[in-house]
Each structure stands twice: as structure tokens, then as C-alpha cells.
Design a protein around this motif. Structure first.
Motif, PDB file in Angstrom:
ATOM      1  N   LEU A 145      39.063 -11.645  15.956  1.00  0.00           N
ATOM      2  CA  LEU A 145      37.795 -12.339  16.184  1.00  0.00           C
ATOM      3  C   LEU A 145      36.735 -11.380  16.710  1.00  0.00           C
ATOM      4  N   ASP A 146      37.180 -10.349  17.425  1.00  0.00           N
ATOM      5  CA  ASP A 146      36.271  -9.363  18.008  1.00  0.00           C
ATOM      6  C   ASP A 146      37.070  -8.105  18.315  1.00  0.00           C
ATOM      7  N   LEU A 147      36.357  -7.035  18.527  1.00  0.00           N
ATOM      8  CA  LEU A 147      36.945  -5.741  18.840  1.00  0.00           C
ATOM      9  C   LEU A 147      35.975  -5.080  19.811  1.00  0.00           C
ATOM     10  N   ARG A 148      36.494  -4.631  20.961  1.00  0.00           N
ATOM     11  CA  ARG A 148      35.579  -4.124  21.963  1.00  0.00           C
ATOM     12  C   ARG A 148      36.247  -3.056  22.838  1.00  0.00           C
ATOM     13  N   TRP A 149      35.442  -2.051  23.203  1.00  0.00           N
ATOM     14  CA  TRP A 149      35.880  -1.037  24.158  1.00  0.00           C
ATOM     15  C   TRP A 149      35.658  -1.579  25.571  1.00  0.00           C
ATOM     16  N   PHE A 150      36.669  -1.448  26.427  1.00  0.00           N
ATOM     17  CA  PHE A 150      36.571  -1.856  27.827  1.00  0.00           C
ATOM     18  C   PHE A 150      36.862  -0.657  28.725  1.00  0.00           C
ATOM     19  N   PRO A 151      36.025  -0.416  29.741  1.00  0.00           N
ATOM     20  CA  PRO A 151      36.368   0.605  30.732  1.00  0.00           C
ATOM     21  C   PRO A 151      37.691   0.222  31.399  1.00  0.00           C
ATOM     22  N   TYR A 152      38.492   1.212  31.771  1.00  0.00           N
ATOM     23  CA  TYR A 152      39.808   0.937  32.360  1.00  0.00           C
ATOM     24  C   TYR A 152      39.767  -0.137  33.447  1.00  0.00           C
ATOM     25  N   PRO A 153      38.822  -0.063  34.414  1.00  0.00           N
ATOM     26  CA  PRO A 153      38.830  -1.050  35.505  1.00  0.00           C
ATOM     27  C   PRO A 153      38.572  -2.494  35.058  1.00  0.00           C
ATOM     28  N   GLU A 154      38.020  -2.716  33.881  1.00  0.00           N
ATOM     29  CA  GLU A 154      37.705  -4.069  33.409  1.00  0.00           C
ATOM     30  C   GLU A 154      38.853  -4.737  32.657  1.00  0.00           C
ATOM     31  N   VAL A 155      39.874  -3.985  32.308  1.00  0.00           N
ATOM     32  CA  VAL A 155      40.959  -4.530  31.476  1.00  0.00           C
ATOM     33  C   VAL A 155      41.664  -5.696  32.170  1.00  0.00           C
ATOM     34  N   ALA A 156      41.931  -5.594  33.458  1.00  0.00           N
ATOM     35  CA  ALA A 156      42.641  -6.663  34.168  1.00  0.00           C
ATOM     36  C   ALA A 156      41.872  -7.981  34.166  1.00  0.00           C
ATOM     37  N   ALA A 157      40.560  -7.925  34.044  1.00  0.00           N
ATOM     38  CA  ALA A 157      39.753  -9.147  34.051  1.00  0.00           C
ATOM     39  C   ALA A 157      39.757  -9.871  32.708  1.00  0.00           C
ATOM     40  N   VAL A 158      40.122  -9.177  31.623  1.00  0.00           N
ATOM     41  CA  VAL A 158      40.056  -9.799  30.298  1.00  0.00           C
ATOM     42  C   VAL A 158      41.417  -9.944  29.616  1.00  0.00           C
ATOM     43  N   ALA A 159      42.388  -9.150  30.001  1.00  0.00           N
ATOM     44  CA  ALA A 159      43.673  -9.121  29.291  1.00  0.00           C
ATOM     45  C   ALA A 159      44.801  -9.661  30.166  1.00  0.00           C
ATOM     46  N   ASP A 160      45.918  -9.969  29.525  1.00  0.00           N
ATOM     47  CA  ASP A 160      47.060 -10.465  30.289  1.00  0.00           C
ATOM     48  C   ASP A 160      47.837  -9.320  30.934  1.00  0.00           C
ATOM     49  N   THR A 161      48.840  -9.696  31.699  1.00  0.00           N
ATOM     50  CA  THR A 161      49.619  -8.735  32.475  1.00  0.00           C
ATOM     51  C   THR A 161      50.279  -7.669  31.613  1.00  0.00           C
ATOM     52  N   SER A 162      50.738  -8.047  30.415  1.00  0.00           N
ATOM     53  CA  SER A 162      51.429  -7.065  29.576  1.00  0.00           C
ATOM     54  C   SER A 162      50.489  -5.937  29.161  1.00  0.00           C
ATOM     55  N   VAL A 163      49.231  -6.251  28.880  1.00  0.00           N
ATOM     56  CA  VAL A 163      48.258  -5.221  28.504  1.00  0.00           C
ATOM     57  C   VAL A 163      47.926  -4.355  29.720  1.00  0.00           C
ATOM     58  N   VAL A 164      47.778  -4.985  30.876  1.00  0.00           N
ATOM     59  CA  VAL A 164      47.487  -4.236  32.108  1.00  0.00           C
ATOM     60  C   VAL A 164      48.630  -3.266  32.408  1.00  0.00           C
ATOM     61  N   ARG A 165      49.863  -3.722  32.274  1.00  0.00           N
ATOM     62  CA  ARG A 165      51.020  -2.848  32.525  1.00  0.00           C
ATOM     63  C   ARG A 165      51.088  -1.710  31.506  1.00  0.00           C
ATOM     64  N   LEU A 166      50.746  -2.012  30.264  1.00  0.00           N
ATOM     65  CA  LEU A 166      50.728  -0.984  29.232  1.00  0.00           C
ATOM     66  C   LEU A 166      49.670   0.068  29.555  1.00  0.00           C
ATOM     67  N   LEU A 167      48.500  -0.350  29.978  1.00  0.00           N
ATOM     68  CA  LEU A 167      47.462   0.603  30.364  1.00  0.00           C
ATOM     69  C   LEU A 167      47.912   1.440  31.554  1.00  0.00           C
ATOM     70  N   GLU A 168      48.495   0.812  32.564  1.00  0.00           N
ATOM     71  CA  GLU A 168      48.970   1.549  33.741  1.00  0.00           C
ATOM     72  C   GLU A 168      50.018   2.591  33.354  1.00  0.00           C
ATOM     73  N   ALA A 169      50.954   2.203  32.504  1.00  0.00           N
ATOM     74  CA  ALA A 169      51.998   3.134  32.071  1.00  0.00           C
ATOM     75  C   ALA A 169      51.408   4.275  31.242  1.00  0.00           C
ATOM     76  N   THR A 170      50.418   3.954  30.424  1.00  0.00           N
ATOM     77  CA  THR A 170      49.753   4.978  29.618  1.00  0.00           C
ATOM     78  C   THR A 170      49.023   5.976  30.496  1.00  0.00           C
ATOM     79  N   LEU A 171      48.269   5.464  31.475  1.00  0.00           N
ATOM     80  CA  LEU A 171      47.535   6.354  32.378  1.00  0.00           C
ATOM     81  C   LEU A 171      48.491   7.197  33.214  1.00  0.00           C
ATOM     82  N   SER A 172      49.620   6.632  33.588  1.00  0.00           N
ATOM     83  CA  SER A 172      50.622   7.406  34.328  1.00  0.00           C
ATOM     84  C   SER A 172      51.155   8.548  33.473  1.00  0.00           C
ATOM     85  N   ARG A 173      51.416   8.267  32.202  1.00  0.00           N
ATOM     86  CA  ARG A 173      51.904   9.310  31.300  1.00  0.00           C
ATOM     87  C   ARG A 173      50.847  10.404  31.104  1.00  0.00           C
TER      88      ARG A 173
END
Length: 176
Positions: A145-173
Motif C-alpha cells: 500500500l505504501d513504501l517509506r524510509w523511516f529513521p531508526y528511532p521512528e521504527v518502534a512507533a510504526v512497526a511491530d516488535t518483530s521488526v524492531v527486534r530485527l532492526l536492533e539485531a541488524t544494528l548490533s551486527r
């Protein structure tokens, strides 16, 4: 090597989330068709979080059926030779970024098992991260329906926990 065999090897090599990894391996051992959508017990999917580390942002898709902001991803197809290749194919198709999009080295970033509506029971998602080249321009696909770039700090406000955990794991790597 078949896609099924590749997935087993990828999961055997994956060192995170051992209990969940074992669930995936047990599923594949019990279901030779466990890589594909028709497997009613559930099936393995491949996804990739598209990130732009230079600009500290992530590309999310507003999923057409679920109405949620998610990483790119989906079902394995008969033409997929590897699980990583399936995740990268999905990322390219859904982001519109074809040239220069590449998976973060080191294999999957994490696993996420989630229930889905009948007739199937589970998605056993193997999650990768994909690095977008500088200046990438995303293009919405018909699956979104849409495609959008989000700054890292905004992801938790729009996405579910699985996406937030994926971002955290990615940034850790990535080391930060």
C-alpha cells in the motif's frame, strides 16, 4: 543442493535463537515441502530489512493484506536456489531497488515464527538485512500500500516488535 537442503544448512550454521532454530529444523525434517506455501503445517519464508546505514534509516512496506509496516519478504518460489537468494529477491521486488542491493554478510540476522490464517498455520521467517546503495530510490510494488524510509528511532512507533527486534539485531551486527 535443493532449496530445502540449503535452508537446513543455513539453520544448522545459525548460532542465534537455538530453541527457535530447532523448531525450524524439526519442521523441515518432518515436511519435505516445508519451504513452500502449500505446506499446511507452515512454511519457511525469507525476508530482508532494507537499511541505509549512511543515512541511518530503514525502508518498510505497508503490507497490502496485513495493513502493517514490515520488512520486505515473502514466500520461497520453485526457482529460488537458496534461502538468502529468496530473501534478496523479495527485497528487490518489493523495494524496487535492484542495482546494488546486497545482503549483509554473515547469514540471517534473526528468526521470527508467527501464526498466519488458515489454511496454513505458521510462517517460519528467516530474516536477513539488505544494504541499500547510496542514493537508492525505492519504488512501490503492487504488493504494498505504501513504501517509506523511516529513521531508526521512528521504527518502534510504526512497526511491530518483530521488526524492531530485527532492526536492533541488524544494528548490533553493524556495530552500532
Amino acid at each position: 543442493m535443493s532449496l530445502h537442503d540449503d535452508a537446513v544448512q543455513v539453520l544448522e550454521d545459525y548460532r542465534g535463537q537455538p530453541a527457535l532454530r530447532d523448531v525450524y529444523l524439526e519442521h523441515l525434517a518432518a515436511h519435505p515441502d516445508g519451504m513452500y506455501k502449500p505446506c499446511g503445517a507452515g512454511h519457511v519464508t525469507g525476508s530482508a530489512l532494507v537499511i541505509d546505514p549512511e543515512r541511518r534509516r530503514v525502508l518498510l512496506t505497508l503490507h497490502k493484506k496485513l495493513g502493517m509496516w514490515l520488512q520486505m519478504g515473502g514466500h520461497c518460489e520453485p526457482g529460488d536456489a537458496t534461502l538468502a537468494g529468496a530473501a534478496l529477491r523479495e527485497a528487490r521486488e518489493e523495494s524496487g531497488i535492484v542495482a546494488g542491493l546486497s545482503l549483509l554478510p554473515g547469514g540471517p540476522v534473526r528468526l521470527d515464527r508467527h501464526p498466519i490464517p488458515a489454511p496454513c498455520n505458521w510462517h517460519l521467517d528467516v530474516q536477513y538485512a539488505a544494504l541499500a546503495p547510496a542514493g537508492s530510490v525505492a519504488e512501490i510494488s503492487e504488493e504494498s500500500l505504501d513504501l517509506r524510509w523511516f529513521p531508526y528511532p521512528e521504527v518502534a512507533a510504526v512497526a511491530d516488535t518483530s521488526v524492531v527486534r530485527l532492526l536492533e539485531a541488524t544494528l548490533s551486527r553493524l556495530g552500532g
